[in-house]
Design a protein around this motif. Structure first.
Motif, short mmCIF file in Angstrom:
data_model
loop_
_atom_site.label_atom_id
_atom_site.label_comp_id
_atom_site.label_asym_id
_atom_site.label_seq_id
_atom_site.Cartn_x
_atom_site.Cartn_y
_atom_site.Cartn_z
N HIS A 1 -42.14 -66.80 14.83
CA HIS A 1 -40.99 -65.90 14.70
C HIS A 1 -40.06 -66.37 13.60
O HIS A 1 -39.58 -65.57 12.80
CB HIS A 1 -40.23 -65.80 16.02
N ALA B 1 -50.17 -57.47 18.18
CA ALA B 1 -49.05 -58.20 17.58
C ALA B 1 -47.85 -57.28 17.33
O ALA B 1 -46.70 -57.71 17.43
CB ALA B 1 -49.49 -58.86 16.27
N GLN C 1 -43.67 -57.61 12.26
CA GLN C 1 -42.29 -57.16 12.43
C GLN C 1 -42.00 -55.93 11.59
O GLN C 1 -41.30 -55.00 12.03
CB GLN C 1 -41.34 -58.30 12.10
N THR D 1 -49.53 -61.71 8.92
CA THR D 1 -48.59 -62.69 9.47
C THR D 1 -47.63 -62.00 10.44
O THR D 1 -47.58 -60.77 10.55
CB THR D 1 -47.75 -63.35 8.36
N GLU D 2 -46.84 -62.82 11.13
CA GLU D 2 -45.83 -62.28 12.05
C GLU D 2 -44.82 -61.42 11.31
O GLU D 2 -44.32 -60.42 11.85
CB GLU D 2 -45.13 -63.43 12.76
#
Length: 247
Positions: A171, A150, A100, A95-96
């Motif tokens: 986000h 990503a 991160q 996932t995002e």
């Protein structure tokens, strides 16, 4: 950030890492990339990285010994131990949020499987194990490229506008709002008036509501973890309210 990959087909990275944002990131010094060939850590004349599975079955399994030897050598080349990522259909869905977290690491090493998979013992080297979807790919190189892209785009200075990464889908657990550019009208389809109004507060609210509506329609599961205020919840409630057929 330093990103390294370990695979049996390192040449697959050349086109992806030499173009677009991946090339820009390296030119700017934000990314140092290296693709290693797992065969360099084999000891037979055929440079064999796979063998038949114990217990029988279809296909071949990647041997753990070359992976362990390669890891020991690669990890020792720099003082910072790499955060090691394996790619597998059995891994955690990527996932995002994972992107991160990986973007905060100084060094990443991606170990890419092939054939029927990797000897289970090699996974003891993994700090993370990810899947990019509920389907099977020919090799982990392709999946690693998706994750690398990503992650790298989140590094400071890689995007022309660092705020771009903040506004995009996932986000804040919402899908991105619709985007438009010139011309203002094309084949009977017009850009929404609010985007040409010059009223930034109205534009911001319109975009927020479009993100909410799109997420509710296409990925309602994301709303469970989204950060929503009272106005957001009121808007979502209005979407769920039954429509008056006389309206």
């Amino acid at each position: 950030m330093r990103i390294e990959t370990l695979s049996t087909f390192p040449d697959m990275y050349a086109s992806v890492m030499g173009a677009s944002m991946m090339r820009i990131a390296q030119d700017k010094g934000a990314l140092d990339f290296c693709a290693y060939d797992l065969r360099d850590w084999t000891h037979d004349r055929h440079r064999t990285t796979d063998d038949e599975p114990y217990g029988g079955g279809q296909g071949l399994v990647m041997k753990c010994a070359p992976i362990f030897e390669a890891y020991d050598d690669i990890a020792a080349r720099f003082p910072q131990r790499p955060h090691t990522v394996f790619l597998a259909p059995t891994g955690t869905p990527f996932t995002e949020a994972h992107a991160q977290r990986l973007a905060c690491e100084d060094r990443l090493l991606f170990v890419c499987g092939h054939y029927e998979g990797i000897d289970e013992r090699a996974y003891t080297l993994a700090d993370s194990c990810f899947s990019i979807g509920d389907y099977v790919l020919t090799s982990g190189e392709l999946a690693s490229m998706v994750i690398i892209d990503a992650v790298v785009r989140l590094l400071p200075g890689v995007l022309g506008d660092d705020a771009s990464a903040v506004d995009e889908s996932f986000h804040d657990n919402l899908l991105e709002y619709p985007q438009y550019t010139r011309p203002a009208e094309y084949r009977g389809m017009a850009v929404p008036d609010v985007l040409r109004s010059g009223d930034h507060a109205k534009v911001d609210r319109w975009r927020r509501e479009q993100s909410l509506a799109r997420t509710a329609a296409r990925r309602p599961d994301l709303l469970e973890d989204a950060c929503l205020d009272s106005a957001d919840r009121a808007f979502l409630d209005s979407l769920r309210a039954p429509r008056d057929p006389r309206a």
